[in-house]
Write a protein that holds these residues in place. Sequence first.
Motif, PDB file in Angstrom:
ATOM      1  N   TYR A 207      60.811   2.075  12.704  1.00 25.47           N
ATOM      2  CA  TYR A 207      60.214   1.808  14.017  1.00 25.47           C
ATOM      3  C   TYR A 207      61.264   1.865  15.123  1.00 25.47           C
ATOM      4  O   TYR A 207      61.059   2.517  16.160  1.00 25.47           O
ATOM      5  N   THR A 208      62.399   1.217  14.893  1.00 25.04           N
ATOM      6  CA  THR A 208      63.468   1.181  15.902  1.00 25.04           C
ATOM      7  C   THR A 208      64.017   2.572  16.170  1.00 25.04           C
ATOM      8  O   THR A 208      64.211   2.972  17.324  1.00 25.04           O
ATOM      9  N   LYS A 209      64.257   3.318  15.096  1.00 28.20           N
ATOM     10  CA  LYS A 209      64.795   4.669  15.256  1.00 28.20           C
ATOM     11  C   LYS A 209      63.806   5.568  15.985  1.00 28.20           C
ATOM     12  O   LYS A 209      64.187   6.376  16.841  1.00 28.20           O
ATOM     13  N   ASN A 210      62.538   5.410  15.680  1.00 33.18           N
ATOM     14  CA  ASN A 210      61.514   6.262  16.272  1.00 33.18           C
ATOM     15  C   ASN A 210      61.420   6.125  17.781  1.00 33.18           C
ATOM     16  O   ASN A 210      60.967   7.040  18.476  1.00 33.18           O
ATOM     17  N   LYS A 211      61.849   5.005  18.298  1.00 31.59           N
ATOM     18  CA  LYS A 211      61.775   4.758  19.734  1.00 31.59           C
ATOM     19  C   LYS A 211      62.999   5.282  20.485  1.00 31.59           C
ATOM     20  O   LYS A 211      63.044   5.199  21.712  1.00 31.59           O
ATOM     21  N   SER A 212      63.985   5.819  19.761  1.00 30.95           N
ATOM     22  CA  SER A 212      65.216   6.257  20.428  1.00 30.95           C
ATOM     23  C   SER A 212      65.709   7.604  19.907  1.00 30.95           C
ATOM     24  O   SER A 212      66.912   7.835  19.798  1.00 30.95           O
ATOM     25  N   LEU A 213      64.779   8.499  19.575  1.00 27.85           N
ATOM     26  CA  LEU A 213      65.161   9.808  19.041  1.00 27.85           C
ATOM     27  C   LEU A 213      65.843  10.663  20.096  1.00 27.85           C
ATOM     28  O   LEU A 213      65.383  10.763  21.234  1.00 27.85           O
ATOM     29  N   THR A 214      66.941  11.319  19.687  1.00 28.83           N
ATOM     30  CA  THR A 214      67.586  12.293  20.555  1.00 28.83           C
ATOM     31  C   THR A 214      66.806  13.604  20.479  1.00 28.83           C
ATOM     32  O   THR A 214      65.964  13.799  19.598  1.00 28.83           O
ATOM     33  N   GLN A 215      67.106  14.522  21.378  1.00 28.65           N
ATOM     34  CA  GLN A 215      66.420  15.809  21.347  1.00 28.65           C
ATOM     35  C   GLN A 215      66.718  16.561  20.051  1.00 28.65           C
ATOM     36  O   GLN A 215      65.838  17.195  19.474  1.00 28.65           O
ATOM     37  N   THR A 216      67.956  16.483  19.580  1.00 31.21           N
ATOM     38  CA  THR A 216      68.316  17.142  18.324  1.00 31.21           C
ATOM     39  C   THR A 216      67.541  16.544  17.157  1.00 31.21           C
ATOM     40  O   THR A 216      67.070  17.271  16.269  1.00 31.21           O
ATOM     41  N   GLU A 217      67.391  15.237  17.157  1.00 31.91           N
ATOM     42  CA  GLU A 217      66.640  14.585  16.080  1.00 31.91           C
ATOM     43  C   GLU A 217      65.172  14.971  16.122  1.00 31.91           C
ATOM     44  O   GLU A 217      64.527  15.132  15.073  1.00 31.91           O
ATOM     45  N   LYS A 218      64.631  15.157  17.300  1.00 30.44           N
ATOM     46  CA  LYS A 218      63.251  15.632  17.424  1.00 30.44           C
ATOM     47  C   LYS A 218      63.128  17.051  16.857  1.00 30.44           C
ATOM     48  O   LYS A 218      62.138  17.383  16.193  1.00 30.44           O
ATOM     49  N   GLU A 219      64.125  17.874  17.119  1.00 35.34           N
ATOM     50  CA  GLU A 219      64.110  19.246  16.609  1.00 35.34           C
ATOM     51  C   GLU A 219      64.159  19.257  15.085  1.00 35.34           C
ATOM     52  O   GLU A 219      63.467  20.050  14.434  1.00 35.34           O
ATOM     53  N   ILE A 220      64.972  18.369  14.508  1.00 30.38           N
ATOM     54  CA  ILE A 220      65.044  18.266  13.047  1.00 30.38           C
ATOM     55  C   ILE A 220      63.692  17.831  12.485  1.00 30.38           C
ATOM     56  O   ILE A 220      63.208  18.378  11.489  1.00 30.38           O
ATOM     57  N   SER A 221      63.075  16.861  13.131  1.00 30.71           N
ATOM     58  CA  SER A 221      61.804  16.328  12.643  1.00 30.71           C
ATOM     59  C   SER A 221      60.712  17.386  12.615  1.00 30.71           C
ATOM     60  O   SER A 221      60.010  17.547  11.607  1.00 30.71           O
ATOM     61  N   ILE A 222      60.550  18.136  13.690  1.00 31.41           N
ATOM     62  CA  ILE A 222      59.455  19.105  13.721  1.00 31.41           C
ATOM     63  C   ILE A 222      59.779  20.353  12.896  1.00 31.41           C
ATOM     64  O   ILE A 222      58.875  21.025  12.398  1.00 31.41           O
ATOM     65  N   TRP A 223      61.087  20.656  12.742  1.00 32.73           N
ATOM     66  CA  TRP A 223      61.463  21.841  11.964  1.00 32.73           C
ATOM     67  C   TRP A 223      60.987  21.719  10.521  1.00 32.73           C
ATOM     68  O   TRP A 223      60.497  22.669   9.924  1.00 32.73           O
ATOM     69  N   TRP A 224      61.136  20.522   9.953  1.00 31.63           N
ATOM     70  CA  TRP A 224      60.789  20.301   8.559  1.00 31.63           C
ATOM     71  C   TRP A 224      59.385  19.718   8.379  1.00 31.63           C
ATOM     72  O   TRP A 224      58.977  19.442   7.244  1.00 31.63           O
ATOM     73  N   ALA A 225      58.652  19.536   9.473  1.00 26.80           N
ATOM     74  CA  ALA A 225      57.317  18.934   9.348  1.00 26.80           C
ATOM     75  C   ALA A 225      56.397  19.800   8.497  1.00 26.80           C
ATOM     76  O   ALA A 225      55.618  19.306   7.677  1.00 26.80           O
ATOM     77  N   ASP A 226      56.451  21.129   8.686  1.00 22.91           N
ATOM     78  CA  ASP A 226      55.694  22.069   7.852  1.00 22.91           C
ATOM     79  C   ASP A 226      54.221  21.691   7.736  1.00 22.91           C
ATOM     80  O   ASP A 226      53.661  21.617   6.641  1.00 22.91           O
ATOM     81  N   ASP A 227      53.614  21.447   8.852  1.00 24.45           N
ATOM     82  CA  ASP A 227      52.195  21.085   8.914  1.00 24.45           C
ATOM     83  C   ASP A 227      51.367  22.141   8.178  1.00 24.45           C
ATOM     84  O   ASP A 227      51.366  23.316   8.554  1.00 24.45           O
TER      85      ASP A 227
END
Length: 404
Positions: A207-227
Amino acid sequence: MQLFLLRNSPGFTPPVASRALGYGGLALYEAIVPGLPANRSLAGQLNGLADLPKADTRVEYHWAASANAASAQILRNLYANTSAANKALIDSLERFTLAELKSGNVANDVLERSAVFGKQIADAVFEWSKTDGGHEGYNRNFPADFQVPVFNGSWQTTENGRKIPMQPYWGKNRTFVAANAAVSIPKPLPVSADVKSQYFAQYLEVYTKNKSLTQTEKEISIWWADDPSETFTPPGHSYNLARIAIQTAKADLGKAAETLARTGIAVADAFTVCWKWKYTFNNERPYTFVRRTIDPAWIPFWPAPPFPGYTSGHATQSAATALVLSEIYGETFSFTDDSHVSRLRDLKRNTDFKARSFTSFWQAAEESAYSRYLGGIHTRQDNETGLTTGKEIGKNVNKLHWKK
């Protein structure tokens, strides 16, 4: 074509997709293994696969023609529910490839014999596949007869609204490698809303990390989301990494086929094993725990998938993939993952899909697992246990007698 079909055929959720990749890679490999002097067939080695058609050692074969026919035939069988247009694409690619082979002055009788053998292999592999428990799994992703367990800390419907979780019986399927059926994992942390407990700390961290994501971390998250509704699914991403490795290393047909067979079997077994433990523990997602104990209005950066959290499927299958690819191409291997560079910017999350570069397959596996923590849908225990389990699965795939 396999990746295209995953993205454009109904019902190919990640577990179902992983299974198709396993059989697709196996059919390709077995269609050419008689022409690989250093390699062995997996018949007699895989779980319940006693025998396969044999090539006639007295006559000549063109192994690329056999590979072409086997690949087309296994895809026709595995994706029987895809559209007529997609089936026509499979046929078209098979004809196009055969025409290219004919232009190489190969005798027609050799090409025909090779194609017949390839199709025989594909049909035999498909018949074996029907007995694993997952046949036509695309028709029963959310079985209405499943009774969702209810207890303190159990999985509950998240923001996607699914009342029945995905493929609750998938863990009962036969694994490709018998040893993988025996892979076990530790129980998750004891459920506790006590702010001093390890359990609470793990979910609070998400929860804490999710509220302070950097732009790079957002890019990592969606890159591997593989919806699965927009991509070739997480196991498809791993299969694409195998394709990238093949192209980067300029592998020949034999090495390419072994690469896809190992990767396909690894991701298939990873999903079977992971799903067994998901539905053994039925562990809640961060979405559920955080809203129940920390912030009732919290919505994670990435929507929680409709199935239990422990352990992480991403972590498990990515680790298994890393182990088998490292066995073939080395512990150190530089490559660029461009799987999603053609996708349009994610406007909802204000993030672009940027290619990711790595110096090893394990580095990619760790980032894949970490992406789910950044997305707010997995805790550290989900990821760490998944990586450990995936390693064991990959090692068991590598222990098969691939070489003579």
